[in-house]
Design a protein around this motif. Sequence first.
Motif: not given
Length: 320
Positions: A163-181
């Motif tokens: 994934i690529t991220t942009s915006g003030a909530n990049q960290k939250d997006i990454i955290e959510a993506a890491l949970k996808i199995q």
Amino acid sequence: MGKNITKLGLGLAALGRPEYINIREDESIDKSEKAFKQNTFSVLDEAYQLDVRYFDTAPSYGKGEAFLQEWIDTRKHQDVILGTKWGYTYVANWELGYEGKHEIKEHSLNKLLEQWEVSKKLLPNLKYYQVHSATFDSGILENEEVLNQLHFIKKQTGLKIGITTSGANQKDIIEAALKIQIENGPLFDSFQVTYNIFEQSTFSILKTILNTGRSVIIKEALANGRIFQNEKFQHYSETYRILDQLSKKYGVGADAIALRFVMDNLQPTFVLSGASNLNQLQENLKAKSFHLTNPELSILESMVVSPDNYWQERSALSWN
């Protein structure tokens, strides 16, 4: 501190289309498609000569994928690594001064299938296939049809899905993506993130990702040009003073200092140069010629601004 870990790559965001969100000093350049293609090939050739092997593009980068595909086909380099994305469509159609959105986001299954048909032609050099600017609003992280299709592509090709991220909530997006199995394994193997002297909010989570052996690709290390002295950004005067001191010490430009900061501070897999011409590329790649000291890194770390302020300022930059 680890040495020589991070490799410099080249992103084609400013090479494949005539206008991009950036602070452009030279307004007199030839913006014809022919001139851009010629310039892109020159920059790609020089990057390869200077030992750059990772090249990053997207369908929304105008002719970025097409230019890169033709360059690969004509140069026949076997050792280059390519990354591309899906989810944005370029709609400005090379119209200078285009007043609408230059690119439209759509994270649907149909868009994935449509863009994958084009992007897969970059195989076998293609190694990273990324969701372009994943957000909660687009629903991509909950769309099982799309996630399963990405998993299918991963199994079929061996690509790293990212994934690529942009915006003030990049960290939250990454955290959510890491949970996808899917099938008892993580779907996402790579994370392309905006990280620079001013925007460091993802440091801890990116370090964790790197420690698991996954890839981190850093974009916008020059903060879309804001690391260069600019009278419109007086609030960065202290940062400009420090960058100027370090530039003089190491005999490089502020761009090389900013890139080196990311390389030494975070030590990601790749940090992208966004160079739009040969001179910018050559100046950027001087980042390989030195290392910053720990005290210098600490000073630059202290130049961070809040994500909200950083992204509000970025959203006000014009396409040019």
